[in-house]
Design a protein around this motif. Structure first.
Motif, PDB file in Angstrom:
ATOM      1  N   ALA A 145       0.826  -1.209   0.000  1.00  9.62           N
ATOM      2  CA  ALA A 145       0.000   0.000   0.000  1.00  9.62           C
ATOM      3  C   ALA A 145       0.862   1.260   0.000  1.00  9.62           C
ATOM      4  CB  ALA A 145      -0.930  -0.008   1.213  1.00  9.62           C
ATOM      5  N   ILE A 146       2.130   1.138   0.413  1.00  6.41           N
ATOM      6  CA  ILE A 146       3.045   2.288   0.385  1.00  6.41           C
ATOM      7  C   ILE A 146       3.893   2.278  -0.880  1.00  6.41           C
ATOM      8  CG2 ILE A 146       5.007   3.368   1.564  1.00  6.41           C
ATOM      9  CD1 ILE A 146       3.896   2.221   4.184  1.00  6.41           C
ATOM     10  N   PHE A 147       4.433   1.082  -1.205  1.00  3.98           N
ATOM     11  CA  PHE A 147       5.379   0.999  -2.322  1.00  3.98           C
ATOM     12  C   PHE A 147       4.699   1.273  -3.672  1.00  3.98           C
ATOM     13  CE2 PHE A 147       7.311  -1.557  -5.721  1.00  3.98           C
ATOM     14  CZ  PHE A 147       8.588  -1.010  -5.728  1.00  3.98           C
ATOM     15  N   PHE A 148       3.551   0.677  -3.898  1.00  2.00           N
ATOM     16  CA  PHE A 148       2.910   0.823  -5.206  1.00  2.00           C
ATOM     17  C   PHE A 148       2.500   2.267  -5.505  1.00  2.00           C
ATOM     18  CE2 PHE A 148       1.866  -3.901  -5.287  1.00  2.00           C
ATOM     19  CZ  PHE A 148       2.854  -4.159  -6.223  1.00  2.00           C
ATOM     20  N   PRO A 149       1.910   3.012  -4.558  1.00  2.00           N
ATOM     21  CA  PRO A 149       1.634   4.427  -4.863  1.00  2.00           C
ATOM     22  C   PRO A 149       2.907   5.231  -5.144  1.00  2.00           C
ATOM     23  CG  PRO A 149       0.298   3.717  -3.017  1.00  2.00           C
ATOM     24  CD  PRO A 149       1.262   2.605  -3.301  1.00  2.00           C
ATOM     25  N   CYS A 150       3.993   4.948  -4.391  1.00  2.00           N
ATOM     26  CA  CYS A 150       5.258   5.657  -4.661  1.00  2.00           C
ATOM     27  C   CYS A 150       5.754   5.344  -6.072  1.00  2.00           C
ATOM     28  CB  CYS A 150       6.320   5.249  -3.639  1.00  2.00           C
ATOM     29  SG  CYS A 150       6.012   5.837  -1.973  1.00  2.00           S
ATOM     30  N   PHE A 151       5.664   4.064  -6.418  1.00  2.00           N
ATOM     31  CA  PHE A 151       6.097   3.643  -7.753  1.00  2.00           C
ATOM     32  C   PHE A 151       5.216   4.287  -8.824  1.00  2.00           C
ATOM     33  CE2 PHE A 151       5.869   0.692 -11.328  1.00  2.00           C
ATOM     34  CZ  PHE A 151       7.218   0.514 -11.610  1.00  2.00           C
ATOM     35  N   THR A 152       3.899   4.284  -8.589  1.00  2.00           N
ATOM     36  CA  THR A 152       2.972   4.879  -9.551  1.00  2.00           C
ATOM     37  C   THR A 152       3.186   6.383  -9.655  1.00  2.00           C
ATOM     38  OG1 THR A 152       1.383   3.181  -8.882  1.00  2.00           O
ATOM     39  CG2 THR A 152       0.547   4.937 -10.257  1.00  2.00           C
ATOM     40  N   LEU A 153       3.587   7.006  -8.528  1.00  2.00           N
ATOM     41  CA  LEU A 153       3.867   8.446  -8.546  1.00  2.00           C
ATOM     42  C   LEU A 153       5.027   8.752  -9.503  1.00  2.00           C
ATOM     43  CD1 LEU A 153       3.406  11.269  -7.244  1.00  2.00           C
ATOM     44  CD2 LEU A 153       5.155  10.649  -5.568  1.00  2.00           C
ATOM     45  N   LEU A 154       6.108   7.971  -9.398  1.00  2.00           N
ATOM     46  CA  LEU A 154       7.242   8.169 -10.316  1.00  2.00           C
ATOM     47  C   LEU A 154       6.816   7.938 -11.757  1.00  2.00           C
ATOM     48  CD1 LEU A 154      10.110   6.382  -8.330  1.00  2.00           C
ATOM     49  CD2 LEU A 154       9.683   8.826  -8.529  1.00  2.00           C
ATOM     50  N   GLU A 155       5.975   6.922 -11.942  1.00  2.00           N
ATOM     51  CA  GLU A 155       5.490   6.604 -13.283  1.00  2.00           C
ATOM     52  C   GLU A 155       4.635   7.733 -13.832  1.00  2.00           C
ATOM     53  OE1 GLU A 155       2.875   3.250 -13.233  1.00  2.00           O
ATOM     54  OE2 GLU A 155       3.271   2.725 -15.315  1.00  2.00           O
ATOM     55  N   ASP A 156       3.735   8.267 -12.988  1.00  2.00           N
ATOM     56  CA  ASP A 156       2.811   9.301 -13.430  1.00  2.00           C
ATOM     57  C   ASP A 156       3.525  10.622 -13.710  1.00  2.00           C
ATOM     58  OD1 ASP A 156      -0.028   9.546 -13.932  1.00  2.00           O
ATOM     59  OD2 ASP A 156      -0.009  11.117 -12.402  1.00  2.00           O
ATOM     60  N   MET A 157       4.613  10.862 -12.982  1.00  2.00           N
ATOM     61  CA  MET A 157       5.370  12.100 -13.200  1.00  2.00           C
ATOM     62  C   MET A 157       6.231  12.019 -14.463  1.00  2.00           C
ATOM     63  SD  MET A 157       6.601  12.903  -9.312  1.00  2.00           S
ATOM     64  CE  MET A 157       7.666  14.247  -9.832  1.00  2.00           C
ATOM     65  N   ILE A 292      -3.668   7.977  -9.123  1.00  2.00           N
ATOM     66  CA  ILE A 292      -2.560   7.159  -8.603  1.00  2.00           C
ATOM     67  C   ILE A 292      -3.066   6.172  -7.554  1.00  2.00           C
ATOM     68  CG2 ILE A 292      -0.502   7.274  -7.155  1.00  2.00           C
ATOM     69  CD1 ILE A 292       0.268   9.812  -8.626  1.00  2.00           C
ATOM     70  N   ILE A 293      -3.907   6.670  -6.643  1.00  2.00           N
ATOM     71  CA  ILE A 293      -4.407   5.800  -5.572  1.00  2.00           C
ATOM     72  C   ILE A 293      -5.267   4.680  -6.155  1.00  2.00           C
ATOM     73  CG2 ILE A 293      -5.930   5.746  -3.567  1.00  2.00           C
ATOM     74  CD1 ILE A 293      -4.945   8.586  -2.927  1.00  2.00           C
ATOM     75  N   VAL A 294      -6.161   5.040  -7.091  1.00  2.00           N
ATOM     76  CA  VAL A 294      -7.039   4.022  -7.675  1.00  2.00           C
ATOM     77  C   VAL A 294      -6.231   2.980  -8.433  1.00  2.00           C
ATOM     78  CG1 VAL A 294      -8.839   3.641  -9.399  1.00  2.00           C
ATOM     79  CG2 VAL A 294      -9.039   5.549  -7.786  1.00  2.00           C
ATOM     80  N   ARG A 295      -5.293   3.459  -9.262  1.00  2.00           N
ATOM     81  CA  ARG A 295      -4.484   2.513 -10.055  1.00  2.00           C
ATOM     82  C   ARG A 295      -3.651   1.617  -9.166  1.00  2.00           C
ATOM     83  NH1 ARG A 295      -0.927   5.633 -14.109  1.00  2.00           N
ATOM     84  NH2 ARG A 295      -0.048   3.547 -14.322  1.00  2.00           N
TER      85      ARG A 295
END
Length: 460
Positions: A145-157, A292-295
């Protein structure tokens, strides 16, 4: 072949040498440059642009994040921050979840007693199946729940394509494809998802290399084991910071072995010329928090968690049976561990550690619970409430040394992928042969690495 054909072939080869004097990559670069140059001409004729801002922040960021001098340090720093947040932030929610789920276990046990159910019913279903599922959920869910949003954040940016751009040179030298970096990033969450993501690589040869080496990056199921054991090594010092550095070092080791294994495959089983990598870097953009949260929750966290739970339940049942069926005064689990002990000793491990990895084939996250149960001989999975309790059990009571801890971490990092990843590998490759290779290569590397550490340490 007649002489005119030979003459024609010679002219053709001369023409090839003329257009690609230093290798196939130059031909690819020439074609791509031509396509982009023509596209730029057309865009200049038909597209009207607003005036450029005075400061081009995209260019300034790319000057740092994709430069030869700062690209890799920046990448390592971002990776360290993500893992530190994951390591430091997952402890408290894990404790809360464990408390709630093991409270549920007590209630289920009370229900079995109220129904006067046989003891094996409570043992098999509650202490075997339910407890294994509870452990997996409480240990896996918070880090994901912590790692995936961080990873998705880098991806989305828009940072991940920059990481692939930075690593492209290394992968090309290894005979692989720069996009393999993106599949490795997915492997941090789940190696099965990493194998599926290899579809983005167009070349079948390079796609297969990426699939065969994806398990060298630790998935989310292996992080709890690596983090706990790293904590044992640095216990008494700055635990979170020290454990983060050790885990980061292991990840870099995994990336290095991925490159080495890719190079070895490209020179032996999967010979070929690396294909060109035309990557258009997207502009940086402001991350969309809601998306990001939903994905991250629905597309990754719940998917991986559901898979882990589905395999942890039967694994818990099998483990409970092995630990509670006795032959000659010893459980089957103890008998198997005894047989494995001589070979495990060569790897710096013991029979129970090796047995835990074998039983955890369905889900890597249950390695430690099985090992703890085996040492305590309680006949069911148990939870130790602190790192100090883990240190007392492993080091004080069962003689673990720093060599045992390091070899266990190396084996956890490098050994065969879980059964779900192997099944995914078979579905994606359509080949039992390559599925077997995907298991044999990392297992061989793990045995060699552990044996080398164990034998060298005995010289001093």
């Amino acid at each position: 072949m007649n002489s005119p054909s030979l003459s024609h072939l010679g002219e053709l080869l001369k023409e090839v040498d003329r257009v690609r004097p230093a290798g196939a990559s130059n031909l690819n670069d020439t074609i791509v440059s031509s396509i982009y140059g023509r596209a730029e001409q057309i865009a200049g004729l038909v597209v009207k642009r607003k005036a450029k801002p005075r400061i081009d922040w995209d260019k300034k960021l790319d000057d740092v994040l994709t430069s030869r001098a700062f690209g890799f340090p920046a990448m390592l720093l971002l990776l360290a921050v993500v893992f530190w947040i994951t390591v430091a932030g997952a402890n408290y929610p894990s404790e809360v979840l464990a408390t709630a789920l093991f409270w549920g276990q007590e209630k289920l046990t009370a229900l079995c007693n109220w129904l006067h159910a046989p003891a094996w019913v409570n043992g098999f279903f509650v202490e075997g199946v339910y407890r294994s599922v509870a452990w997996v959920v409480s240990v896996m869910l918070p880090p994901m729940a912590i790692f995936f949003p961080c990873f998705t954040l880098l991806e989305d940016m828009g940072y991940l394509p920059r990481a692939a751009f930075n690593l492209d040179r290394l992968f090309k030298k290894a005979g692989a494809h720069g996009k393999q970096c993106l599949t490795m990033c997915m492997g941090f969450g789940c190696n099965a998802a990493g194998v599926v993501s290899c579809r983005i690589i167009e070349s079948p040869r390079e796609r297969l290399i990426a699939m065969l080496t994806n398990s060298f990056v630790p998935c989310n199921g292996r992080f709890p084991t690596l983090i706990a054991l790293a904590g044992l090594l640095v216990m008494g010092t700055a635990t979170s910071f020290g454990a983060t550095l050790i885990v980061l070092g292991l990840i870099l080791l995994g990336i290095g072995i991925t490159l080495a294994a890719s190079w070895g495959l490209s020179k032996t089983l999967l010979k070929g010329i690396p294909s060109g990598f035309a990557l258009e870097l997207p502009p940086y953009r402001r991350p969309q928090a809601g998306r990001i949260i939903v994905r991250s929750i629905f597309d990754r966290t719940l998917f991986v968690l559901g898979r882990a739970v589905s395999v942890a339940a039967p694994a818990g049942a099998v483990t409970w049976l092995l630990a509670n069926i006795h032959v000659g005064g010893l459980s089957i689990l103890a008998h198997c561990a005894g047989r494995l002990d001589p070979f495990a000793g060569l790897l710096g491990l013991d029979g129970f550690i090796l047995m835990a990895f074998i039983l955890a084939l369905p889900a890597n996250e249950i390695v430690l619970p099985i090992l703890i149960m085996s040492y305590l001989a309680t006949g069911s999975m148990v939870e130790l409430d602190s790192l100090e309790a883990l240190h007392r059990l492993f080091v004080v009571e069962h003689g673990w040394t720093w060599v045992t801890v390091v070899c266990t971490m190396l084996f956890s990092l490098l050994h065969y992928p879980c059964s779900t990843t192997l099944w995914t590998m078979w579905k994606e490759s359509g080949s039992l042969k390559w599925t077997a290779v995907a298991a044999v290569i990392p297992l061989s590397v793990a045995c060699i690495a552990c044996a080398a550490v164990a034998q060298v340490s005995r010289l001093f």
